[in-house]
Motif scaffolding. Structure first.
Motif, PDB file in Angstrom:
ATOM      1  N   SER A  43     -81.629 139.848  85.747  1.00 36.40           N
ATOM      2  CA  SER A  43     -81.066 141.135  85.338  1.00 36.40           C
ATOM      3  C   SER A  43     -79.581 141.282  85.661  1.00 36.40           C
ATOM      4  O   SER A  43     -78.967 142.265  85.250  1.00 36.40           O
ATOM      5  CB  SER A  43     -81.860 142.287  85.957  1.00 36.40           C
ATOM      6  N   ALA A  44     -79.001 140.342  86.379  1.00 30.76           N
ATOM      7  CA  ALA A  44     -77.567 140.407  86.671  1.00 30.76           C
ATOM      8  C   ALA A  44     -76.776 140.235  85.372  1.00 30.76           C
ATOM      9  O   ALA A  44     -77.149 139.435  84.510  1.00 30.76           O
ATOM     10  CB  ALA A  44     -77.188 139.319  87.671  1.00 30.76           C
ATOM     11  N   THR A  45     -75.695 140.989  85.260  1.00 24.92           N
ATOM     12  CA  THR A  45     -74.931 141.010  84.013  1.00 24.92           C
ATOM     13  C   THR A  45     -73.493 140.562  84.220  1.00 24.92           C
ATOM     14  O   THR A  45     -73.002 140.457  85.351  1.00 24.92           O
ATOM     15  CB  THR A  45     -74.900 142.434  83.435  1.00 24.92           C
ATOM     16  N   MET A  66     -81.504 123.875  88.944  1.00 20.66           N
ATOM     17  CA  MET A  66     -81.505 125.278  89.358  1.00 20.66           C
ATOM     18  C   MET A  66     -82.655 125.987  88.650  1.00 20.66           C
ATOM     19  O   MET A  66     -83.164 125.502  87.642  1.00 20.66           O
ATOM     20  CB  MET A  66     -80.166 125.943  89.011  1.00 20.66           C
ATOM     21  N   SER A  67     -83.036 127.146  89.136  1.00 23.33           N
ATOM     22  CA  SER A  67     -84.106 127.889  88.479  1.00 23.33           C
ATOM     23  C   SER A  67     -83.684 128.296  87.071  1.00 23.33           C
ATOM     24  O   SER A  67     -82.492 128.470  86.788  1.00 23.33           O
ATOM     25  CB  SER A  67     -84.463 129.144  89.285  1.00 23.33           C
ATOM     26  N   GLY A  68     -84.659 128.454  86.202  1.00 24.36           N
ATOM     27  CA  GLY A  68     -84.372 128.930  84.855  1.00 24.36           C
ATOM     28  C   GLY A  68     -83.722 130.300  84.872  1.00 24.36           C
ATOM     29  O   GLY A  68     -82.884 130.622  84.030  1.00 24.36           O
ATOM     30  N   ALA A  69     -84.082 131.112  85.856  1.00 25.28           N
ATOM     31  CA  ALA A  69     -83.496 132.449  85.975  1.00 25.28           C
ATOM     32  C   ALA A  69     -81.993 132.365  86.261  1.00 25.28           C
ATOM     33  O   ALA A  69     -81.199 133.089  85.658  1.00 25.28           O
ATOM     34  CB  ALA A  69     -84.206 133.237  87.065  1.00 25.28           C
ATOM     35  N   LEU A  70     -81.590 131.471  87.172  1.00 27.96           N
ATOM     36  CA  LEU A  70     -80.160 131.338  87.452  1.00 27.96           C
ATOM     37  C   LEU A  70     -79.433 130.734  86.255  1.00 27.96           C
ATOM     38  O   LEU A  70     -78.315 131.137  85.932  1.00 27.96           O
ATOM     39  CB  LEU A  70     -79.909 130.522  88.718  1.00 27.96           C
ATOM     40  N   LYS A  71     -80.068 129.818  85.562  1.00 22.95           N
ATOM     41  CA  LYS A  71     -79.474 129.256  84.347  1.00 22.95           C
ATOM     42  C   LYS A  71     -79.279 130.363  83.319  1.00 22.95           C
ATOM     43  O   LYS A  71     -78.242 130.421  82.638  1.00 22.95           O
ATOM     44  CB  LYS A  71     -80.370 128.140  83.785  1.00 22.95           C
ATOM     45  N   ASP A  75     -75.868 131.471  81.508  1.00 20.12           N
ATOM     46  CA  ASP A  75     -75.771 131.571  80.046  1.00 20.12           C
ATOM     47  C   ASP A  75     -75.270 132.945  79.623  1.00 20.12           C
ATOM     48  O   ASP A  75     -74.521 133.075  78.657  1.00 20.12           O
ATOM     49  CB  ASP A  75     -77.133 131.300  79.393  1.00 20.12           C
ATOM     50  N   THR A  76     -75.674 133.980  80.343  1.00 20.28           N
ATOM     51  CA  THR A  76     -75.305 135.353  80.019  1.00 20.28           C
ATOM     52  C   THR A  76     -73.841 135.651  80.336  1.00 20.28           C
ATOM     53  O   THR A  76     -73.168 136.348  79.585  1.00 20.28           O
ATOM     54  CB  THR A  76     -76.214 136.335  80.792  1.00 20.28           C
ATOM     55  N   ILE A  77     -73.363 135.133  81.452  1.00 18.51           N
ATOM     56  CA  ILE A  77     -72.013 135.517  81.904  1.00 18.51           C
ATOM     57  C   ILE A  77     -70.926 134.523  81.499  1.00 18.51           C
ATOM     58  O   ILE A  77     -69.744 134.854  81.584  1.00 18.51           O
ATOM     59  CB  ILE A  77     -71.973 135.712  83.438  1.00 18.51           C
ATOM     60  N   TYR A  78     -71.292 133.333  81.060  1.00 13.38           N
ATOM     61  CA  TYR A  78     -70.296 132.271  80.912  1.00 13.38           C
ATOM     62  C   TYR A  78     -69.090 132.687  80.060  1.00 13.38           C
ATOM     63  O   TYR A  78     -67.963 132.723  80.550  1.00 13.38           O
ATOM     64  CB  TYR A  78     -70.940 130.993  80.361  1.00 13.38           C
ATOM     65  N   LYS A 109     -71.628 122.156  88.985  1.00 14.87           N
ATOM     66  CA  LYS A 109     -70.985 121.797  87.718  1.00 14.87           C
ATOM     67  C   LYS A 109     -70.603 123.039  86.914  1.00 14.87           C
ATOM     68  O   LYS A 109     -69.495 123.144  86.389  1.00 14.87           O
ATOM     69  CB  LYS A 109     -71.910 120.897  86.899  1.00 14.87           C
ATOM     70  N   VAL A 110     -71.508 124.001  86.827  1.00 11.73           N
ATOM     71  CA  VAL A 110     -71.214 125.227  86.065  1.00 11.73           C
ATOM     72  C   VAL A 110     -70.114 126.030  86.755  1.00 11.73           C
ATOM     73  O   VAL A 110     -69.186 126.516  86.104  1.00 11.73           O
ATOM     74  CB  VAL A 110     -72.479 126.088  85.861  1.00 11.73           C
ATOM     75  N   SER A 111     -70.192 126.176  88.067  1.00  7.29           N
ATOM     76  CA  SER A 111     -69.161 126.943  88.774  1.00  7.29           C
ATOM     77  C   SER A 111     -67.802 126.252  88.665  1.00  7.29           C
ATOM     78  O   SER A 111     -66.768 126.930  88.601  1.00  7.29           O
ATOM     79  CB  SER A 111     -69.548 127.165  90.233  1.00  7.29           C
ATOM     80  N   GLY A 112     -67.816 124.938  88.599  1.00 11.05           N
ATOM     81  CA  GLY A 112     -66.568 124.206  88.379  1.00 11.05           C
ATOM     82  C   GLY A 112     -65.999 124.460  86.998  1.00 11.05           C
ATOM     83  O   GLY A 112     -64.788 124.621  86.826  1.00 11.05           O
ATOM     84  N   ALA A 113     -66.865 124.519  86.005  1.00 14.60           N
ATOM     85  CA  ALA A 113     -66.413 124.815  84.646  1.00 14.60           C
ATOM     86  C   ALA A 113     -65.837 126.225  84.560  1.00 14.60           C
ATOM     87  O   ALA A 113     -64.898 126.480  83.794  1.00 14.60           O
ATOM     88  CB  ALA A 113     -67.567 124.651  83.664  1.00 14.60           C
ATOM     89  N   LEU A 114     -66.386 127.139  85.361  1.00 13.70           N
ATOM     90  CA  LEU A 114     -65.862 128.507  85.416  1.00 13.70           C
ATOM     91  C   LEU A 114     -64.586 128.599  86.261  1.00 13.70           C
ATOM     92  O   LEU A 114     -63.931 129.635  86.285  1.00 13.70           O
ATOM     93  CB  LEU A 114     -66.929 129.448  85.989  1.00 13.70           C
ATOM     94  N   GLN A 115     -64.281 127.537  86.964  1.00 13.33           N
ATOM     95  CA  GLN A 115     -63.109 127.441  87.840  1.00 13.33           C
ATOM     96  C   GLN A 115     -63.167 128.444  88.991  1.00 13.33           C
ATOM     97  O   GLN A 115     -62.176 129.039  89.386  1.00 13.33           O
ATOM     98  CB  GLN A 115     -61.805 127.579  87.048  1.00 13.33           C
ATOM     99  N   TRP A 116     -64.389 128.619  89.524  1.00 11.59           N
ATOM    100  CA  TRP A 116     -64.553 129.444  90.710  1.00 11.59           C
ATOM    101  C   TRP A 116     -64.104 128.667  91.937  1.00 11.59           C
ATOM    102  O   TRP A 116     -64.022 127.429  91.909  1.00 11.59           O
ATOM    103  CB  TRP A 116     -66.004 129.852  90.876  1.00 11.59           C
ATOM    104  N   LYS A 117     -63.817 129.371  93.023  1.00 12.53           N
ATOM    105  CA  LYS A 117     -63.335 128.766  94.262  1.00 12.53           C
ATOM    106  C   LYS A 117     -64.460 128.765  95.292  1.00 12.53           C
ATOM    107  O   LYS A 117     -64.871 129.829  95.778  1.00 12.53           O
ATOM    108  CB  LYS A 117     -62.124 129.554  94.768  1.00 12.53           C
ATOM    109  N   GLN A 118     -64.955 127.584  95.628  1.00 16.61           N
ATOM    110  CA  GLN A 118     -66.027 127.471  96.614  1.00 16.61           C
ATOM    111  C   GLN A 118     -65.457 127.746  98.001  1.00 16.61           C
ATOM    112  O   GLN A 118     -64.515 127.078  98.428  1.00 16.61           O
ATOM    113  CB  GLN A 118     -66.649 126.073  96.548  1.00 16.61           C
ATOM    114  N   VAL A 119     -66.014 128.728  98.702  1.00 15.46           N
ATOM    115  CA  VAL A 119     -65.467 129.145  99.995  1.00 15.46           C
ATOM    116  C   VAL A 119     -66.342 128.752 101.174  1.00 15.46           C
ATOM    117  O   VAL A 119     -65.986 129.032 102.321  1.00 15.46           O
ATOM    118  CB  VAL A 119     -65.179 130.664 100.025  1.00 15.46           C
TER     119      VAL A 119
END
Length: 152
Positions: A43-45, A66-71, A75-78, A109-119
């Motif tokens: 349900s996260a948007t 990863m779980s299908g839910a997290l995938k 898919d929703t936010i990308y 891999k997905v977070s890297g494609a989004l260019q997020w910063k791992q803290v």
């Protein structure tokens, strides 16, 4: 006010126990200036993510992924969040019964494609969470929440 978004899929008692430890870590007195928003992955948007100053992801490792839910969340936010969330601080907790490597790799891999910063280092828990794993979950949440405060 800083906002930490916790996106989780917690179908098992072990992952639920880890989520509870995460919530303890995100609500430490020294982090009181941060608002914590908890959303199930299904349900996260994109709006939730766009309003966040950091995100903590929690998923079981399901058949090496990863779980299908997290995938579904990804898919929703990308595309709606691709440009706007570059540099977003993030952390990851993965639980598996015998292996978490594939799930960790897929989320990274997905977070890297989004260019997020791992803290924070990924927290990988195999088997029933013990006292050490629960403390590491609290520490992970506190670290990611502190990053949200720095970003706000």
């Amino acid at each position: 006010m800083a906002r930490l978004l916790i996106v989780h899929h917690t179908p098992s008692p072990a992952v639920r126990q880890l989520l509870e430890a995460v919530l303890e870590g995100a609500h430490l007195p020294e982090l009181a200036d941060a608002q914590v928003q908890i959303e199930p992955a299904l349900s996260a948007t994109a709006a939730d993510l766009l309003a966040a100053d950091a995100v903590l992801l929690i998923t079981p490792a399901n058949i090496g992924y990863m779980s299908g839910a997290l995938k579904h969340f990804f898919d929703t936010i990308y595309y709606p969040c691709l440009d706007a969330t570059r540099g977003l601080p993030w952390g990851l907790l993965v639980h598996g019964n015998d292996d978490t490597a594939g799930a960790v790799a897929s989320v990274t891999k997905v977070s890297g494609a989004l260019q997020w910063k791992q803290v924070a280092q990924v927290l990988s828990v195999v088997g029933a969470p013990d006292a050490v794993a629960l403390e590491e979950a609290r520490d992970l949440a506190a670290t990611v929440c502190a990053a949200a405060l720095r970003e706000a």
